[in-house]
Scaffold this motif. Structure first.
Motif, PDB file in Angstrom:
ATOM      1  N   ALA A  60     -30.210  15.620 -12.281  1.00 15.39           N
ATOM      2  CA  ALA A  60     -30.693  16.124 -11.007  1.00 15.39           C
ATOM      3  C   ALA A  60     -30.075  15.317  -9.864  1.00 15.39           C
ATOM      4  O   ALA A  60     -29.625  14.192 -10.062  1.00 15.39           O
ATOM      5  N   ALA A  61     -30.074  15.901  -8.670  1.00 11.53           N
ATOM      6  CA  ALA A  61     -29.526  15.201  -7.510  1.00 11.53           C
ATOM      7  C   ALA A  61     -30.093  15.807  -6.233  1.00 11.53           C
ATOM      8  O   ALA A  61     -30.519  16.958  -6.212  1.00 11.53           O
ATOM      9  N   LEU A  62     -30.078  15.030  -5.183  1.00 16.80           N
ATOM     10  CA  LEU A  62     -30.462  15.504  -3.864  1.00 16.80           C
ATOM     11  C   LEU A  62     -29.307  15.171  -2.933  1.00 16.80           C
ATOM     12  O   LEU A  62     -28.958  14.005  -2.745  1.00 16.80           O
ATOM     13  N   LEU A  63     -28.687  16.229  -2.394  1.00 14.81           N
ATOM     14  CA  LEU A  63     -27.508  16.065  -1.544  1.00 14.81           C
ATOM     15  C   LEU A  63     -27.821  16.496  -0.114  1.00 14.81           C
ATOM     16  O   LEU A  63     -28.518  17.491   0.097  1.00 14.81           O
ATOM     17  N   PHE A  64     -27.278  15.761   0.840  1.00 13.61           N
ATOM     18  CA  PHE A  64     -27.448  16.057   2.254  1.00 13.61           C
ATOM     19  C   PHE A  64     -26.064  16.317   2.829  1.00 13.61           C
ATOM     20  O   PHE A  64     -25.240  15.409   2.853  1.00 13.61           O
ATOM     21  N   ASN A  65     -25.811  17.553   3.233  1.00 15.44           N
ATOM     22  CA  ASN A  65     -24.481  17.972   3.684  1.00 15.44           C
ATOM     23  C   ASN A  65     -23.416  17.574   2.663  1.00 15.44           C
ATOM     24  O   ASN A  65     -22.343  17.074   3.004  1.00 15.44           O
ATOM     25  N   GLY A  66     -23.759  17.772   1.387  1.00 12.10           N
ATOM     26  CA  GLY A  66     -22.825  17.531   0.294  1.00 12.10           C
ATOM     27  C   GLY A  66     -22.730  16.099  -0.195  1.00 12.10           C
ATOM     28  O   GLY A  66     -21.995  15.805  -1.125  1.00 12.10           O
ATOM     29  N   VAL A  67     -23.477  15.189   0.433  1.00 12.85           N
ATOM     30  CA  VAL A  67     -23.405  13.772   0.081  1.00 12.85           C
ATOM     31  C   VAL A  67     -24.687  13.369  -0.656  1.00 12.85           C
ATOM     32  O   VAL A  67     -25.789  13.560  -0.119  1.00 12.85           O
ATOM     33  N   PRO A  68     -24.573  12.790  -1.854  1.00 13.52           N
ATOM     34  CA  PRO A  68     -25.766  12.359  -2.591  1.00 13.52           C
ATOM     35  C   PRO A  68     -26.529  11.273  -1.824  1.00 13.52           C
ATOM     36  O   PRO A  68     -25.930  10.456  -1.125  1.00 13.52           O
ATOM     37  N   ILE A  69     -27.826  11.267  -1.999  1.00 19.51           N
ATOM     38  CA  ILE A  69     -28.690  10.308  -1.302  1.00 19.51           C
ATOM     39  C   ILE A  69     -28.242   8.865  -1.530  1.00 19.51           C
ATOM     40  O   ILE A  69     -28.276   8.048  -0.616  1.00 19.51           O
ATOM     41  N   GLU A  70     -27.765   8.563  -2.743  1.00 14.81           N
ATOM     42  CA  GLU A  70     -27.370   7.181  -3.035  1.00 14.81           C
ATOM     43  C   GLU A  70     -26.106   6.760  -2.286  1.00 14.81           C
ATOM     44  O   GLU A  70     -25.847   5.570  -2.127  1.00 14.81           O
ATOM     45  N   GLU A  71     -25.331   7.720  -1.806  1.00 16.04           N
ATOM     46  CA  GLU A  71     -24.159   7.382  -1.000  1.00 16.04           C
ATOM     47  C   GLU A  71     -24.511   7.263   0.485  1.00 16.04           C
ATOM     48  O   GLU A  71     -23.793   6.617   1.244  1.00 16.04           O
ATOM     49  N   LEU A  72     -25.604   7.879   0.882  1.00 19.71           N
ATOM     50  CA  LEU A  72     -26.029   7.811   2.281  1.00 19.71           C
ATOM     51  C   LEU A  72     -26.802   6.541   2.592  1.00 19.71           C
ATOM     52  O   LEU A  72     -26.673   5.981   3.675  1.00 19.71           O
ATOM     53  N   LEU A  73     -27.625   6.109   1.643  1.00 18.50           N
ATOM     54  CA  LEU A  73     -28.493   4.961   1.887  1.00 18.50           C
ATOM     55  C   LEU A  73     -28.010   3.759   1.094  1.00 18.50           C
ATOM     56  O   LEU A  73     -27.965   3.792  -0.131  1.00 18.50           O
ATOM     57  N   GLU A  74     -27.681   2.723   1.798  1.00 12.94           N
ATOM     58  CA  GLU A  74     -27.185   1.506   1.179  1.00 12.94           C
ATOM     59  C   GLU A  74     -28.270   0.865   0.314  1.00 12.94           C
ATOM     60  O   GLU A  74     -29.435   0.818   0.688  1.00 12.94           O
ATOM     61  N   GLY A  75     -27.867   0.382  -0.835  1.00 11.72           N
ATOM     62  CA  GLY A  75     -28.783  -0.352  -1.693  1.00 11.72           C
ATOM     63  C   GLY A  75     -29.463   0.466  -2.772  1.00 11.72           C
ATOM     64  O   GLY A  75     -30.249  -0.067  -3.548  1.00 11.72           O
ATOM     65  N   ILE A  76     -29.192   1.765  -2.825  1.00  9.26           N
ATOM     66  CA  ILE A  76     -29.787   2.589  -3.882  1.00  9.26           C
ATOM     67  C   ILE A  76     -28.914   2.515  -5.119  1.00  9.26           C
ATOM     68  O   ILE A  76     -27.697   2.666  -5.043  1.00  9.26           O
ATOM     69  N   GLU A  77     -29.543   2.283  -6.242  1.00 10.22           N
ATOM     70  CA  GLU A  77     -28.857   2.276  -7.534  1.00 10.22           C
ATOM     71  C   GLU A  77     -29.425   3.417  -8.370  1.00 10.22           C
ATOM     72  O   GLU A  77     -30.637   3.569  -8.499  1.00 10.22           O
ATOM     73  N   VAL A  78     -28.546   4.234  -8.923  1.00 11.80           N
ATOM     74  CA  VAL A  78     -28.963   5.347  -9.779  1.00 11.80           C
ATOM     75  C   VAL A  78     -29.065   4.854 -11.212  1.00 11.80           C
ATOM     76  O   VAL A  78     -28.192   4.142 -11.701  1.00 11.80           O
ATOM     77  N   THR A  79     -30.144   5.222 -11.860  1.00 15.80           N
ATOM     78  CA  THR A  79     -30.371   4.865 -13.256  1.00 15.80           C
ATOM     79  C   THR A  79     -31.012   6.072 -13.949  1.00 15.80           C
ATOM     80  O   THR A  79     -31.213   7.110 -13.307  1.00 15.80           O
ATOM     81  N   THR A  80     -31.306   5.959 -15.208  1.00 13.47           N
ATOM     82  CA  THR A  80     -32.044   7.005 -15.912  1.00 13.47           C
ATOM     83  C   THR A  80     -33.166   6.359 -16.716  1.00 13.47           C
ATOM     84  O   THR A  80     -33.059   5.206 -17.132  1.00 13.47           O
ATOM     85  N   THR A  81     -34.226   7.120 -16.899  1.00 15.29           N
ATOM     86  CA  THR A  81     -35.361   6.677 -17.701  1.00 15.29           C
ATOM     87  C   THR A  81     -35.856   7.863 -18.526  1.00 15.29           C
ATOM     88  O   THR A  81     -35.638   9.018 -18.144  1.00 15.29           O
ATOM     89  N   PRO A  82     -36.502   7.597 -19.657  1.00 17.26           N
ATOM     90  CA  PRO A  82     -37.018   8.689 -20.487  1.00 17.26           C
ATOM     91  C   PRO A  82     -37.962   9.594 -19.698  1.00 17.26           C
ATOM     92  O   PRO A  82     -38.740   9.117 -18.867  1.00 17.26           O
ATOM     93  N   CYS A  83     -37.871  10.902 -19.958  1.00 16.16           N
ATOM     94  CA  CYS A  83     -38.707  11.870 -19.243  1.00 16.16           C
ATOM     95  C   CYS A  83     -39.325  12.843 -20.239  1.00 16.16           C
ATOM     96  O   CYS A  83     -38.648  13.736 -20.750  1.00 16.16           O
ATOM     97  N   GLY A  84     -40.607  12.665 -20.509  1.00 18.06           N
ATOM     98  CA  GLY A  84     -41.320  13.542 -21.426  1.00 18.06           C
ATOM     99  C   GLY A  84     -41.387  14.972 -20.946  1.00 18.06           C
ATOM    100  O   GLY A  84     -41.322  15.915 -21.739  1.00 18.06           O
TER     101      GLY A  84
END
Length: 126
Positions: A60-84
């Motif tokens: 999943a992703a959330l994009l703003f004018n084609g840019v992922p949130i993690e590229e817009l906001l400094e300091g965000i790290e993308v990871t994954t966790t188990p999802c029941g």
């Protein structure tokens, strides 16, 4: 000239109404933020368009004018966790969902304050 903010919410699920719990929570946060800031954006001459893309699988992703949130906001790290919840949708017991780490906190759903900040950053208002 009128500005446009296009927010694309890519999420897993059978369709837009049947998504995982995390994606649903992010969608509710997105709607709440837009309800709160829509009048301000309109006064600034900004139109907002939300596009929902249902993914058969994947991240999943959330994009703003084609840019992922993690590229817009400094300091965000993308990871994954188990999802029941996604495991139930995909029929795969090993399903993991996207999560974000920011300022020492881990978020399985994107919180409203990060959505608002990303929208402002995408519009160069921050």
């Amino acid at each position: 000239m009128k500005k446009e903010l296009v927010i694309e919410w890519k999420h897993i699920g059978k369709d837009i109404d049947h998504t995982c719990e995390r994606c649903e929570e992010t969608g509710m946060a997105l709607n709440a933020v837009l309800a709160e800031i829509s009048m301000l954006l309109e006064m600034e001459g900004v139109s907002v368009r939300v596009v929902e893309t249902v993914l058969p699988g994947g991240v999943a992703a959330l994009l703003f004018n084609g840019v992922p949130i993690e590229e817009l906001l400094e300091g965000i790290e993308v990871t994954t966790t188990p999802c029941g919840s996604c495991s139930c949708i995909t029929c795969d017991a090993e399903t993991e969902c996207r999560a974000l780490r920011y300022n020492g906190e881990e978020y399985e759903a994107i919180p409203p304050d990060l959505i608002g900040r990303a929208a402002a950053k995408a519009l160069e208002m921050e």
